[in-house]
Enzyme design. Structure first.
Site, short mmCIF file in Angstrom:
data_model
loop_
_atom_site.label_atom_id
_atom_site.label_comp_id
_atom_site.label_asym_id
_atom_site.label_seq_id
_atom_site.Cartn_x
_atom_site.Cartn_y
_atom_site.Cartn_z
N SER A 137 0.59 3.79 1.78
CA SER A 137 0.79 4.37 3.12
C SER A 137 2.14 3.95 3.73
O SER A 137 2.75 4.72 4.47
CB SER A 137 -0.36 3.99 4.04
OG SER A 137 -1.58 4.49 3.52
N CYS A 170 0.85 -1.20 0.00
CA CYS A 170 0.00 0.00 0.00
C CYS A 170 0.88 1.25 0.00
O CYS A 170 1.99 1.24 0.52
CB CYS A 170 -0.89 -0.02 1.25
SG CYS A 170 -1.92 1.45 1.45
N CYS A 189 -6.67 -3.51 3.81
CA CYS A 189 -6.59 -2.05 3.68
C CYS A 189 -7.18 -1.58 2.35
O CYS A 189 -8.27 -1.06 2.31
CB CYS A 189 -5.17 -1.50 3.85
SG CYS A 189 -5.12 0.31 3.60
N HIS A 237 0.96 -3.24 6.38
CA HIS A 237 -0.29 -3.26 7.15
C HIS A 237 -1.41 -3.94 6.36
O HIS A 237 -2.54 -3.91 6.78
CB HIS A 237 -0.67 -1.83 7.56
CG HIS A 237 -0.94 -0.95 6.38
ND1 HIS A 237 0.07 -0.39 5.63
CD2 HIS A 237 -2.09 -0.57 5.80
CE1 HIS A 237 -0.47 0.31 4.64
NE2 HIS A 237 -1.78 0.20 4.72
N1 LIG Z 1 -7.62 6.92 4.37
C1 LIG Z 1 -7.20 5.68 4.48
O1 LIG Z 1 -7.70 4.91 5.31
C2 LIG Z 1 -6.16 5.17 3.56
C3 LIG Z 1 -5.93 3.79 3.46
C4 LIG Z 1 -5.02 3.35 2.50
C5 LIG Z 1 -4.32 4.23 1.73
N2 LIG Z 1 -4.53 5.55 1.90
C6 LIG Z 1 -3.86 6.54 1.05
O2 LIG Z 1 -4.57 6.55 -0.18
C7 LIG Z 1 -3.68 6.97 -1.22
C8 LIG Z 1 -3.74 5.98 -2.36
O3 LIG Z 1 -3.13 4.77 -1.96
P1 LIG Z 1 -2.76 3.64 -3.05
O4 LIG Z 1 -2.11 2.55 -2.30
O5 LIG Z 1 -3.93 3.39 -3.91
O6 LIG Z 1 -1.65 4.42 -3.90
P2 LIG Z 1 -1.08 4.11 -5.38
O7 LIG Z 1 0.22 4.78 -5.47
O8 LIG Z 1 -1.20 2.65 -5.65
O9 LIG Z 1 -2.14 4.83 -6.34
C9 LIG Z 1 -2.23 6.22 -6.47
C10 LIG Z 1 -2.71 6.54 -7.88
O10 LIG Z 1 -2.88 7.97 -7.99
C11 LIG Z 1 -2.45 8.36 -9.28
N3 LIG Z 1 -2.14 9.80 -9.21
C12 LIG Z 1 -1.11 10.38 -8.57
N4 LIG Z 1 -1.20 11.73 -8.68
C13 LIG Z 1 -2.34 11.98 -9.40
C14 LIG Z 1 -2.99 13.16 -9.82
N5 LIG Z 1 -2.51 14.37 -9.52
N6 LIG Z 1 -4.14 13.05 -10.53
C15 LIG Z 1 -4.65 11.83 -10.83
N7 LIG Z 1 -4.07 10.67 -10.44
C16 LIG Z 1 -2.93 10.75 -9.73
C17 LIG Z 1 -1.25 7.47 -9.55
O11 LIG Z 1 -0.98 7.38 -10.94
C18 LIG Z 1 -1.72 6.15 -8.97
O12 LIG Z 1 -2.40 5.37 -9.94
C19 LIG Z 1 -2.32 7.11 -0.56
O13 LIG Z 1 -2.13 8.45 -0.15
C20 LIG Z 1 -2.45 6.23 0.65
O14 LIG Z 1 -1.53 6.57 1.66
C21 LIG Z 1 -5.44 6.05 2.78
ZN LIG Z 2 -3.03 0.91 3.37
#
Ligand SMILES: NC(=O)c1ccc[n+]([C@@H]2O[C@H](COP(=O)([O-])OP(=O)(O)OC[C@H]3O[C@@H](n4cnc5c(N)ncnc54)[C@H](O)[C@@H]3O)[C@@H](O)[C@H]2O)c1
Ligand SMILES: [Zn+2]
Ligand SMILES: [Zn+2]
Length: 382
Positions: free
Chosen positions: A54, A52, A179, A73
């Site tokens: 995070s 992930c 997650c 996680h």
């Molecule tokens: N709130 C929560 O409970 C929680 C839980 C898990 C993850 N997260 C967070 O969620 C986010 C996403 O996690 P993930 O594992 O899917 O990440 P990831 O890196 O797998 O995916 C992120 C995606 O966003 C795209 N992206 C980046 N900048 C962009 C922009 N300006 N416009 C459009 N697309 C864009 C990337 O190309 C990628 O496909 C992270 O910040 C992570 O830390 C939050």
């Molecule tokens: Zn996560």
């Protein structure tokens, strides 16, 4: 008692883990010490762990985190031993980790909001709920991210951090429900409360956002507009339920205007890898009257990402909200989503783009940052 091995029989062992010794540096693969489980704790042998974003936030220093820390996680495995008093799971059970513990008794657990459980407070320190550590290296305490540390062959966890799951679900897909899957799906279904016929925009199609797409589709949205800068992500979104895909923000503006006859989106869900002011502004702009902006992605620590004059937010009655774990209830939703997977409604096999050995974890994260993976998963050899 479930015929379980008692904790005092398990005195301690070695485990190989990906440890962050310093923020900004790569994960180190090292052999460390692991205590046996104490009261209300379980020893889990992991079979799979998801990569992930995070964890990458903690590695890079975007997010605060105590070091040294075992990362990870998202994880699934088998309970090998239990401490005294454990009654949620037994030896031999297949379990998925929950990145928020569920104590069952705090005001949030008691009111059906266990993603807000008060025992989640040590996520960035990585100790167990009693404030002590089970991983050690040369006598030094090592945390496990989110009180877990799934980038390890084995870990000792609070029983509050595990959920029993059916044995016929593969470990690699099960891990993701700890997650990314639940967070994305719940961002649409629970946090946004998507309803039949609505127009939903999801910005950022990674391991989280792809499941917001699936959740929005399942909740009956008419339009599910997926936005990402990487073409491969948009292809995957289209396969898993997006009705429209765009890599350009102006095209999104135009499409939302056309599809909603100028009224704006009902819901915008922001799941980019690193949250920025530009993305939040875009989400608020796309949202119509009475609509919601759900901020799931995490920014760099200290960055100001919500900076707006609030008049239009008030006048248009927009709701801007955060969500943790998709506002889901882990003990209920993790098995529920795996049930939807078994029924063929929720696609999980398709989310795993690449599998890695633990030793390849830095490559796995590089592939994530390079836009090559929906999700990478570490597989631990049996
Ligand atoms: N709130 C929560 O409970 C929680 C839980 C898990 C993850 N997260 C967070 O969620 C986010 C996403 O996690 P993930 O594992 O899917 O990440 P990831 O890196 O797998 O995916 C992120 C995606 O966003 C795209 N992206 C980046 N900048 C962009 C922009 N300006 N416009 C459009 N697309 C864009 C990337 O190309 C990628 O496909 C992270 O910040 C992570 O830390 C939050
Ligand atoms: Zn996560
Ligand atoms: Zn609680």
């Amino acid at each position: 008692m479930h015929g379980a091995r008692r904790g005092y029989e398990v005195v301690g062992m070695k485990t190989v883990a990906a440890v962050l010794h310093e923020q900004g540096k790569p994960w180190d693969i090292v052999e460390i010490d692991l205590d046996g489980p104490k009261d209300h704790e379980v020893l889990v042998r992991f079979h799979a762990a998801g990569l992930c974003h995070s964890d990458e936030h903690v590695r890079s220093g975007d997010s605060r985190g105590r070091v040294p820390m075992v990362g990870g996680h998202e994880g699934a495995g088998i309970v090998e031993a239990v401490g005294n008093g454990v009654d949620r799971v037994a030896v031999g059970d297949h379990v998925v980790c929950s990145f928020i513990p569920v104590c069952g008794t705090c005001r949030y657990c008691q009111t059906g909001r266990s993603s807000l459980c008060n025992k989640g407070l040590n996520a960035g320190i990585g100790c167990l709920p009693d404030g002590t550590f089970r991983f050690h290296e040369n006598g030094q305490d090592i945390g496990g991210l989110c009180c877990l540390g799934t980038f390890s062959e084995r870990a000792v966890l609070s029983e509050w951090s595990v959920t029993k799951v059916p044995e016929d679900v593969p470990f690699d897909v099960a891990a993701l429900v700890g997650c990314g899957v639940t967070t994305g799906w719940g961002s649409a279904v629970y946090a946004s409360g998507v309803r039949a016929g609505e127009t939903v925009v999801v910005v950022g199609i990674g391991g989280v956002g792809i499941n917001a797409v699936q959740g929005a589709r399942m909740a009956g949205a008419r339009d599910v507009i997926a936005v990402d800068l990487v073409p491969f992500k948009l292809e995957m979104a289209a396969k898993l339920g997006a009705t429209h895909t765009f890599g350009d923000y102006d095209e999104v503006r135009e499409a939302v205007k056309e599809l909603t006859w100028g009224q704006g989106a009902d819901h915008v869900i922001l799941t980019v890898g690193v949250m920025t002011r530009e993305v939040v502004d875009f989400g608020i702009e796309l949202t119509g009257k009475g609509g919601t902006v759900t901020i799931t992605g995490i920014p760099v620590m200290g960055d100001m990402t919500i900076v707006q004059n609030s008049a239009a937010i008030t006048g248009w009655q927009k709701r801007i909200q955060g969500t943790i774990f998709g506002s889901a209830n882990p003990l209920y939703d993790i098995p529920r989503l795996l049930g939807l997977y078994k029924a063929g409604d929720l696609k999980l096999d398709e989310l795993i783009t690449r599998r890695y050995q633990l030793e390849q974890i830095n490559q796995g994260y590089q592939d994530m940052l390079d836009g090559k993976n929906i999700r990478g998963v570490v597989i631990f050899d049996a």
